[in-house]
Design a protein around this motif. Structure first.
Motif, mmCIF file in Angstrom:
data_model
loop_
_atom_site.group_PDB
_atom_site.id
_atom_site.type_symbol
_atom_site.label_atom_id
_atom_site.label_comp_id
_atom_site.label_asym_id
_atom_site.label_seq_id
_atom_site.Cartn_x
_atom_site.Cartn_y
_atom_site.Cartn_z
ATOM 1 N N LEU A 57 -2.500 -2.323 -3.716
ATOM 2 C CA LEU A 57 -2.923 -1.357 -2.932
ATOM 3 C C LEU A 57 -3.823 -1.694 -1.837
ATOM 4 O O LEU A 57 -3.738 -0.950 -0.939
ATOM 5 N N ALA A 58 -4.737 -2.766 -2.056
ATOM 6 C CA ALA A 58 -5.676 -2.956 -0.979
ATOM 7 C C ALA A 58 -5.408 -3.691 0.347
ATOM 8 O O ALA A 58 -5.998 -3.293 0.980
ATOM 9 N N GLY A 59 -4.117 -4.211 0.294
ATOM 10 C CA GLY A 59 -3.958 -5.003 1.471
ATOM 11 C C GLY A 59 -3.833 -4.075 2.902
ATOM 12 O O GLY A 59 -4.572 -4.406 3.812
ATOM 13 N N SER A 60 -3.097 -2.875 2.903
ATOM 14 C CA SER A 60 -3.170 -2.216 4.089
ATOM 15 C C SER A 60 -4.112 -0.956 4.178
ATOM 16 O O SER A 60 -3.961 0.061 4.711
ATOM 17 N N ALA A 62 -7.539 -8.837 7.989
ATOM 18 C CA ALA A 62 -7.782 -10.145 7.433
ATOM 19 C C ALA A 62 -9.020 -10.252 6.916
ATOM 20 O O ALA A 62 -8.828 -11.339 5.872
ATOM 21 N N VAL A 63 -9.903 -9.605 6.956
ATOM 22 C CA VAL A 63 -11.140 -9.708 6.122
ATOM 23 C C VAL A 63 -10.803 -9.426 4.706
ATOM 24 O O VAL A 63 -11.119 -10.128 3.792
ATOM 25 N N ILE A 64 -9.951 -8.464 4.391
ATOM 26 C CA ILE A 64 -9.483 -8.184 3.207
ATOM 27 C C ILE A 64 -8.683 -9.454 2.485
ATOM 28 O O ILE A 64 -8.916 -9.756 1.404
ATOM 29 N N PHE A 65 -7.774 -9.750 3.308
ATOM 30 C CA PHE A 65 -6.949 -11.064 2.645
ATOM 31 C C PHE A 65 -7.973 -12.014 2.675
ATOM 32 O O PHE A 65 -7.630 -12.895 1.569
ATOM 33 N N GLY A 66 -8.865 -12.206 3.207
ATOM 34 C CA GLY A 66 -9.844 -13.362 3.096
ATOM 35 C C GLY A 66 -10.674 -13.333 1.656
ATOM 36 O O GLY A 66 -10.935 -14.438 1.221
ATOM 37 N N GLY A 67 -10.538 -12.140 1.223
ATOM 38 C CA GLY A 67 -11.170 -12.055 -0.099
ATOM 39 C C GLY A 67 -10.321 -12.797 -1.261
ATOM 40 O O GLY A 67 -10.677 -13.333 -2.173
ATOM 41 N N SER A 85 0.844 -1.268 -0.003
ATOM 42 C CA SER A 85 -0.004 -0.034 -0.170
ATOM 43 C C SER A 85 0.814 1.199 0.112
ATOM 44 O O SER A 85 1.993 1.341 0.625
ATOM 45 N N VAL A 86 0.343 2.204 -0.554
ATOM 46 C CA VAL A 86 0.829 3.500 -0.478
ATOM 47 C C VAL A 86 0.489 4.298 0.581
ATOM 48 O O VAL A 86 0.779 5.475 0.761
ATOM 49 N N ASP A 87 -0.387 3.721 1.437
ATOM 50 C CA ASP A 87 -0.824 4.395 2.296
ATOM 51 C C ASP A 87 -0.683 3.554 3.680
ATOM 52 O O ASP A 87 -1.356 2.891 4.199
ATOM 53 N N THR A 88 0.378 4.246 4.463
ATOM 54 C CA THR A 88 0.859 3.449 5.755
ATOM 55 C C THR A 88 0.655 3.999 6.804
ATOM 56 O O THR A 88 0.882 3.589 7.848
ATOM 57 N N ARG A 89 0.031 5.358 6.846
ATOM 58 C CA ARG A 89 -0.246 5.953 8.372
ATOM 59 C C ARG A 89 -1.841 6.656 8.415
ATOM 60 O O ARG A 89 -2.156 6.933 7.554
ATOM 61 N N VAL A 90 -2.180 6.231 9.563
ATOM 62 C CA VAL A 90 -3.495 6.870 9.680
ATOM 63 C C VAL A 90 -3.080 8.322 10.551
ATOM 64 O O VAL A 90 -2.466 8.015 11.698
ATOM 65 N N SER A 91 -4.012 9.126 10.199
ATOM 66 C CA SER A 91 -3.559 10.388 10.998
ATOM 67 C C SER A 91 -4.089 10.267 12.428
ATOM 68 O O SER A 91 -5.149 9.693 12.561
ATOM 69 N N ALA A 92 -3.360 11.009 13.222
ATOM 70 C CA ALA A 92 -3.734 10.886 14.532
ATOM 71 C C ALA A 92 -4.895 11.448 15.172
ATOM 72 O O ALA A 92 -5.757 11.476 15.996
ATOM 73 N N ALA A 93 -5.002 12.632 14.188
ATOM 74 C CA ALA A 93 -6.180 13.681 14.555
ATOM 75 C C ALA A 93 -7.761 12.910 13.934
ATOM 76 O O ALA A 93 -8.723 13.477 14.192
ATOM 77 N N ARG A 94 -7.470 11.742 13.055
ATOM 78 C CA ARG A 94 -8.779 11.502 12.521
ATOM 79 C C ARG A 94 -8.904 9.897 12.927
ATOM 80 O O ARG A 94 -8.277 9.121 13.170
ATOM 81 N N GLU A 95 -10.146 9.765 13.766
ATOM 82 C CA GLU A 95 -10.618 8.387 14.035
ATOM 83 C C GLU A 95 -11.900 7.845 13.106
ATOM 84 O O GLU A 95 -12.979 8.570 13.045
ATOM 85 N N PRO A 96 -11.764 7.205 12.067
ATOM 86 C CA PRO A 96 -12.596 6.616 11.007
ATOM 87 C C PRO A 96 -14.107 5.952 11.709
ATOM 88 O O PRO A 96 -13.896 5.385 12.841
ATOM 89 N N SER A 97 -14.922 6.506 11.032
ATOM 90 C CA SER A 97 -16.400 5.718 11.604
ATOM 91 C C SER A 97 -16.270 4.373 11.602
ATOM 92 O O SER A 97 -16.131 4.005 10.343
ATOM 93 N N PRO A 98 -16.545 3.528 12.584
ATOM 94 C CA PRO A 98 -16.201 2.106 12.516
ATOM 95 C C PRO A 98 -17.518 1.720 11.509
ATOM 96 O O PRO A 98 -17.033 0.852 10.755
#
Length: 404
Positions: free
Chosen positions: A129-132, A148-153, A3-16
Motif C-alpha cells: 500500500l505504501a509505495g504510491s 524514491a524516499v519511501i522506497f529508500g526505507g 497502492s489502491v490510491d492511484t489518482r490525486v484529485s485535481a482540485a486538491r494540492e497537498p501542503s508540501p
C-alpha cells in the motif's frame, strides 16, 4: 509498492511541508517493517542457543514472515480496498511493534514464530500500500522524489537493519534488539497518526488483475523470474552469514562491524544503481548478477580473515544494495498501465524469495555444510544471466523501455 490510491484529485494540492512530513512517517514505518523481517539474520546463533533450536530451524524466523508477506500483499490490498489508507497503515505498523515486543519477551520458539507470522501480515500489506502513497501526500512535481524516499526505507532497512540489529544484539542481547525494533514500530505508529492526513480509498485492484498482468506480459515474467533468482540466491547464503564468518574464524565481536560495512556498501550500491537504471537497466541487472556470484564464490573459496571477509562483504553489499531499485524499475517499466497489479506481484515474489532462500539455506546447513549455501546462492545469481539473455531475444512489445 502496490497502492489502491492511484489518482490525486485535481482540485486538491497537498501542503508540501505536511506532505513531506507524512512521507517521512511512511518511510520510517517501512524501515521498521523491513528491519523487523530481516532482523534474525544477524542473530540466528544466539537466538537458537537461547531457545534450544538449531540454526537451520532458527532460520524459520525469516522464512515464516516471508511466506506470509507473499500471500498478504495482494490479500490485504484487496480486502482493505474501501478503508482509509492511513488507518490501514497505522494498524499494520502497530501490529509490527507489538509483535516485536512479544518476541523480546518470548519464552519459547513457538511464541517467536507466532509473532513472526504477524510481522509477515504487516510487511506484505504495508509494503503493497505504501509505495504510491506519495501520489496523495505531496504536490505532483514532488511525487517522484517522495516515492524514491519511501522506497529508500525498504533499501536502507535491507542493508542497514541487520547490522544495526546485530550490533544491539551483541551489546545487550537479542531480546534487546527485538525490543528496540518494537519501540521503533510504535514510534512509527505515533508519527503516522500525527502527521498523515486522512486518505479515503479511491481505487482498488481485484484478485484477477494479478495473474492477468503476469500471463499477458513477457517483460513482467522476466522481471519476476530475475527477482526470484537473485533474491532467493542472496538469502540462501546471507541468512547464514554469521555462522559462515564464525566458521572462518572471524571473532564474534567483529561480525557486527563487517555487517555494517556490508550495509554501507549497500547504500552506495543503491545510489549507483539509481543513477544507472534510467538508461542502462539491462546492464545493471547483468552487473548485479555478476557481482553477487563473484562475492559468494570468493567468500567460500578464499581463506578469510576479518579483513578479507570485510572486502568480500563490501562487494556483496554493493551488488545487493542495487537490487530493490533495479528490479522495481524493471517491473514498473514493463507494465506502465498496470502498476498496481504488477507491483503487488513483485512484493509477493520478493518476500516469497526471502522465505524460500532462508528455508532452502536452512535445509542445506542442517544436512550439508554451512558454506554449501554460498555455492547454491552463487549458482542462482548466475542463472539470472540466462533470463536476461532470454528477455532480450524475446523482444516482447511489453518489455521494459529502459533496457539500454
Amino acid at each position: 509498492m502496490t497502492s489502491v490510491d492511484t489518482r490525486v484529485s485535481a482540485a486538491r494540492e497537498p501542503s508540501p511541508t505536511r506532505g513531506w512530513l507524512a512521507v517521512l512517517a511512511v518511510t520510517l514505518g517501512i524501515f521498521a517493517l523491513m528491519t523487523s523481517e530481516l532482523l534474525p539474520v544477524g542473530l540466528l546463533t544466539p537466538i537458537g542457543s537461547a531457545l534450544d533450536v538449531s540454526e537451520g530451524t532458527a532460520s524459520l524466523m525469516v522464512t515464516v514472515p516471508g511466506l506470509v508477506a507473499a500471500v498478504s500483499a495482494p490479500l490485504v490490498t484487496v480486502a482493505t480496498g474501501h478503508i482509509d489508507r492511513r488507518l490501514v497503515l497505522a494498524v499494520l505498523i502497530g501490529l509490527v511493534g507489538a509483535a516485536n515486543l512479544a518476541s523480546a519477551f518470548a519464552t519459547s520458539f513457538a511464541i517467536v514464530l507466532t509473532a513472526r507470522f504477524l510481522i509477515g501480515i504487516s510487511v506484505g500489506g504495508f509494503w503493497s500500500l505504501a509505495g504510491s502513497i506519495a501520489l496523495r501526500l505531496v504536490p505532483e512535481k514532488h511525487v517522484s522524489r517522495a516515492t524514491a524516499v519511501i522506497f529508500g526505507g525498504v533499501e536502507t532497512a535491507s542493508v542497514l537493519g541487520v547490522p544495526t540489529g546485530t550490533f544491539i544484539g551483541d551489546l545487550s542481547g537479542w531480546r534487546t534488539a527485538f525490543a528496540a525494533v518494537g519501540v521503533l514500530g510504535l514510534v512509527s505508529l505515533t508519527c503516522m497518526v500525527c502527521l498523515m492526513p486522512k486518505l479515503p480509498a479511491e481505487h482498488t485492484i481485484g484478485f484477477a488483475d494479478v495473474p492477468k498482468v503476469f500471463k499477458g506480459n513477457a517483460g513482467i515474467r522476466a522481471g519476476i523470474a530475475m527477482t526470484f533468482l537473485v533474491v532467493t540466491g542472496h538469502f540462501v547464503a546471507y541468512t547464514f552469514v554469521r555462522p559462515i564468518l564464525q566458521d572462518d574464524g572471524v571473532a564474534d565481536s567483529m561480525i557486527g562491524t563487517l555487517l555494517l560495512a556490508f550495509g554501507l556498501a549497500g547504500i552506495c550500491g543503491n545510489f549507483i544503481a539509481g543513477a544507472l537504471v534510467a538508461k542502462r537497466l539491462r546492464q545493471t541487472v547483468v552487473g548485479i548478477s555478476v557481482v553477487l556470484t563473484l562475492a559468494m564464490m570468493l567468500l567460500v573459496s578464499v581463506g578469510n580473515s576479518a579483513l578479507t571477509a570485510g572486502a568480500v562483504l563490501v562487494l556483496w553489499g554493493l551488488g545487493y544494495g542495487a537490487v530493490p531499485v533495479t528490479f522495481q524499475t524493471w517491473i514498473l517499466d514493463a507494465a506502465p498501465d498496470a502498476t498496481e497489479a504488477a507491483s503487488s506481484l513483485y512484493v509477493s515474489t520478493f518476500n516469497l524469495s526471502i522465505a524460500f532462500g532462508a528455508l532452502f539455506g536452512g535445509l542445506a546447513v542442517d544436512r550439508l555444510t554451512v558454506t554449501s549455501v554460498l555455492w547454491f546462492g552463487a549458482a542462482l545469481a548466475a542463472v539470472t544471466l540466462l533470463v536476461v539473455g532470454a528477455a532480450r531475444r524475446g523482444g516482447s512489445p511489453h518489455a521494459p523501455s529502459h533496457l539500454g
